[in-house]
Scaffold this active site. Structure first.
Site, PDB file in Angstrom:
ATOM      1  N   HIS A 183      77.418  21.677  96.852  1.00 63.19           N
ATOM      2  CA  HIS A 183      77.007  21.421  95.322  1.00 63.19           C
ATOM      3  C   HIS A 183      75.381  22.831  96.345  1.00 63.19           C
ATOM      4  O   HIS A 183      74.816  21.663  96.227  1.00 63.19           O
ATOM      5  CB  HIS A 183      76.768  20.569  94.641  1.00 63.19           C
ATOM      6  CG  HIS A 183      77.308  19.673  93.892  1.00 63.19           C
ATOM      7  ND1 HIS A 183      77.881  20.360  92.973  1.00 63.19           N
ATOM      8  CD2 HIS A 183      78.944  19.322  94.812  1.00 63.19           C
ATOM      9  CE1 HIS A 183      78.946  19.946  92.431  1.00 63.19           C
ATOM     10  NE2 HIS A 183      79.390  18.955  93.573  1.00 63.19           N
TER      11      HIS A 183
ATOM     12  N   GLU B 132      73.073  24.106  94.379  1.00 64.29           N
ATOM     13  CA  GLU B 132      72.075  23.712  93.395  1.00 64.29           C
ATOM     14  C   GLU B 132      70.621  22.835  92.982  1.00 64.29           C
ATOM     15  O   GLU B 132      70.371  22.957  93.280  1.00 64.29           O
ATOM     16  CB  GLU B 132      72.523  23.472  91.855  1.00 64.29           C
ATOM     17  CG  GLU B 132      73.720  22.441  91.206  1.00 64.29           C
ATOM     18  CD  GLU B 132      75.126  21.985  92.222  1.00 64.29           C
ATOM     19  OE1 GLU B 132      75.910  23.055  92.470  1.00 64.29           O
ATOM     20  OE2 GLU B 132      75.421  21.218  91.648  1.00 64.29           O
TER      21      GLU B 132
ATOM     22  N   CYS C  31      82.051  23.217  94.460  1.00 66.44           N
ATOM     23  CA  CYS C  31      83.299  22.617  94.686  1.00 66.44           C
ATOM     24  C   CYS C  31      84.256  21.915  93.790  1.00 66.44           C
ATOM     25  O   CYS C  31      85.192  22.571  94.321  1.00 66.44           O
ATOM     26  CB  CYS C  31      82.442  21.258  93.928  1.00 66.44           C
ATOM     27  SG  CYS C  31      82.579  19.919  94.899  1.00 66.44           S
TER      28      CYS C  31
HETATM   29  N1  GLN Z   1      86.755  16.313  91.635  1.00 67.25           N
HETATM   30  C1  GLN Z   1      86.889  17.384  93.167  1.00 67.25           C
HETATM   31  C2  GLN Z   1      86.577  15.797  93.865  1.00 67.25           C
HETATM   32  O1  GLN Z   1      86.182  15.124  93.963  1.00 67.25           O
HETATM   33  C3  GLN Z   1      85.535  17.935  92.476  1.00 67.25           C
HETATM   34  C4  GLN Z   1      84.478  17.460  92.620  1.00 67.25           C
HETATM   35  C5  GLN Z   1      82.948  18.729  92.262  1.00 67.25           C
HETATM   36  O2  GLN Z   1      83.105  19.356  91.681  1.00 67.25           O
HETATM   37  N2  GLN Z   1      81.788  17.421  92.269  1.00 67.25           N
HETATM   38  O3  GLN Z   1      86.611  16.974  95.000  1.00 67.25           O
END
Ligand code: GLN
Length: 545
Positions: free
Chosen positions: A520, A522, A393
């Site tokens: 994500h 994970e 992300c």
């Molecule tokens: N802050 C970034 C976004 O909102 C990444 C978010 C994250 O890593 N979950 O896109």
């Protein structure tokens, strides 16, 4: 439906979630279909607006629910998929009750905590417990209900009252109350102290709930004398006093409970499926791994490992699959930045030392600008020194910024999350996201990623299929206008969303493993099914170590 209600006393952080999940494992091992519900008595509607400093990571479900990390333990231990309704909060119950009141459902009555809120809690528990959770359309046979917080808190009292009533609603024989407590070990002879547990059980019984089973967290196994004393003072059978003492890894917890006879007390035969054998093998395997693999985790909550719980678990699952002992080297991202060298050179040197010696680098998700330049430096280090890298992300976004700056020569490339109107916007706010409300408005939950190339490293790790379903939680994305330019320079967006515009996965050519994912992974890793991006990182890192 059998219900196991797990409450906690004395203090938080006793591993109530792991205990509750482990009891679920024993029921599952007996052939039952198991689901779970976590109650969080705070007023927030969900965990989504809370900082990881509060309760650790925000776990994300398929349906986009942003929930307590204990639901992650349940999904991993029981191999189930839960929904947002499996995490009940006071915010959710009150919204429901107030909505009903506005509709006029209460027919002129005064709306009160008892019976209206307590009824709404019981309706919720009963309805959600019956929802299939294991991928089949079968109703579960058992539901673990974990009450967050400690008994005696003002905010949990409506739940304790609802659960007291619940035993009559569904039949006393269908509910088992488990209370998790602490037995401190004191003094030079290591005396096991029962008083805190006596007090918390007294409090619980005063509220009308008599525990059937006590689970006592302690550094040492409980001795017979302690067990008998607890049984006598707390109105439970001595056999029903369990000890959860320190063990080398958490996969031992279900085994430890089984060895103390918990299955017999629950009235089930945990050896009727092969599941406990699998757990024994897994716990033993983890204990016997000797060769280390070092993964540098470059984040900003590095002294609070619960903030990255699922990432740690996923690394562990993947490390087990490659027979390595996982060593996570935590690096506070800002310590890698130049300014840190002037202010605190030892911390700067230590951070760089860890990074230089890592077999693999992981930059996990995150929000806000603190430490971002350090994460960009980590991505640069991994790219240019051919160290295996996984960016999750925000980790994908910082690697893209790094690539734009140092390969494409866009010296001021940045994300609009960190600077207003950067000269080159490599990462931008997604058009559909709310600019007024933070709660539940990100791009959330399971969304398909479609492969854009026939073969690449990450695609072969995922195996067959044209698409990948993973869970998301973000507001920003790689600037669609820059994609052609970035790809032409060798960073290929091998996975995109259904529109073909949004980047989901990149992979770098000519690098052992340099992968970024906008989702994500994970949240879907399981002990026996490590998440493919993590497996790729660990495979590449262990070739290096
Ligand atoms: N802050 C970034 C976004 O909102 C990444 C978010 C994250 O890593 N979950 O896109």
């Amino acid at each position: 439906m059998k219900y196991v209600v797990v409450s906690g006393g004395v203090l938080s952080g006793l591993g109530k979630g792991v205990t509750a999940s482990s009891i679920g494992v024993l029921l599952k091992a007996a052939g039952l279909r198991v689901t779970s519900i976590k109650i969080d008595p705070y007023l927030n509607s969900d965990a989504g607006t809370m900082s990881p400093f509060e309760h650790g990571e925000v776990f994300v479900l398929d349906d986009g629910g942003e929930v307590d990390l204990d639901l992650g333990n349940y999904e991993r231990f029981l191999d189930i998929n839960l929904s947002r309704d499996n995490n009940l909060t006071t915010g959710k119950v009150y919204s429901k009750v107030i909505e009903a009141e506005r509709r006029g459902d209460y027919l002129g009555k005064t709306v009160q905590v008892i019976p209206h809120v307590t009824d709404a809690i019981q309706d919720w528990l009963e309805e959600v417990a019956h929802r299939p959770a294991d991928g089949s359309d079968q109703t579960p046979d058992a539901c673990i209900i974990e009450l967050g917080g400690t008994v005696g808190d003002i905010e949990s009292s409506p739940y304790v009252e609802a659960l007291r009533q619940f035993q009559f609603r569904v039949g006393r024989e269908n509910v088992t109350f488990v209370h998790v407590s602490l037995v401190p070990v004191m003094g030079p002879v290591g005396e096991q102290k029962t008083k805190p547990t006596q007090h918390t059980v007294k409090e619980l019984r005063g509220l009308g709930i008599t525990p059937d089973i006590l689970v006592c967290r302690s550094s040492q196994p409980l001795n017979d004398e302690t067990r008998e004393k607890l049984a006598a003072f707390c109105h439970v059978q001595p056999e029903a006093v369990m000890s959860t003492h320190d063990v080398p890894n958490i996969y031992h917890v279900p085994l430890m409970l089984q060895e103390q006879g918990l299955c017999a007390i629950l009235g089930v035969d945990c050896e009727s499926t092969g599941l406990m054998d699998e757990w024994r093998t897994m716990a033993h395997h983890l204990d016997t791994l000797t060769e280390d693999v070092h993964i540098a985790m470059v984040g900003k909550y590095t002294d609070l490992s619960d903030a990255y719980l699922s990432v740690i678990k996923s690394l562990q699952h993947a490390a087990m699959a490659v027979d390595k002992n996982l060593v996570i080297d935590w690096i506070e991202a800002s310590h890698l930045e130049k300014e840190w060298n002037t202010d605190r050179p030892e911390e700067f040197n230590h951070a760089w030392n860890l990074l230089n010696n890592a077999d693999g680098v992981l930059v996990p998700g995150g929000f806000g600008d603190r430490g971002v330049e350090g994460k960009i430096l980590a991505a640069h280090h991994a790219r240019t020194n051919k160290v295996p890298y996984l960016g999750i992300c925000l980790g994908l976004q910082v690697a893209t910024i790094e690539f734009c700056r140092n390969v494409l020569g866009m010296k001021n490339a940045n994300s609009t999350e960190f600077v207003d109107n950067p000269e080159q916007a490599a990462v931008v706010f997604m058009p559909e996201i709310s600019t007024t409300h933070l709660g539940g408005t990100m791009r959330l939950g399971s969304r398909p990623t479609l492969w854009q190339v026939d073969s690449c490293k990450i695609r072969s790790l995922y195996g067959d299929g044209d698409a990948v379903d993973e869970r998301h939680r973000h507001r920003y994305e790689v600037n669609p206008d820059l994609i052609d330019e970035i790809e032409a320079a060798g960073m290929v967006f091998v996975g995109k969303d259904e529109s073909g515009q949004r980047c989901e996965i990149f992979e770098l050519n000519d690098h052992p493993f340099y992968v970024g994912v906008q989702y994500h992974p994970e949240f879907k890793s399981r002990p026996h099914r490590p998440s493919p991006p993590f497996l790729g990182l660990l495979q590449a890192a262990s070739n290096k170590s």
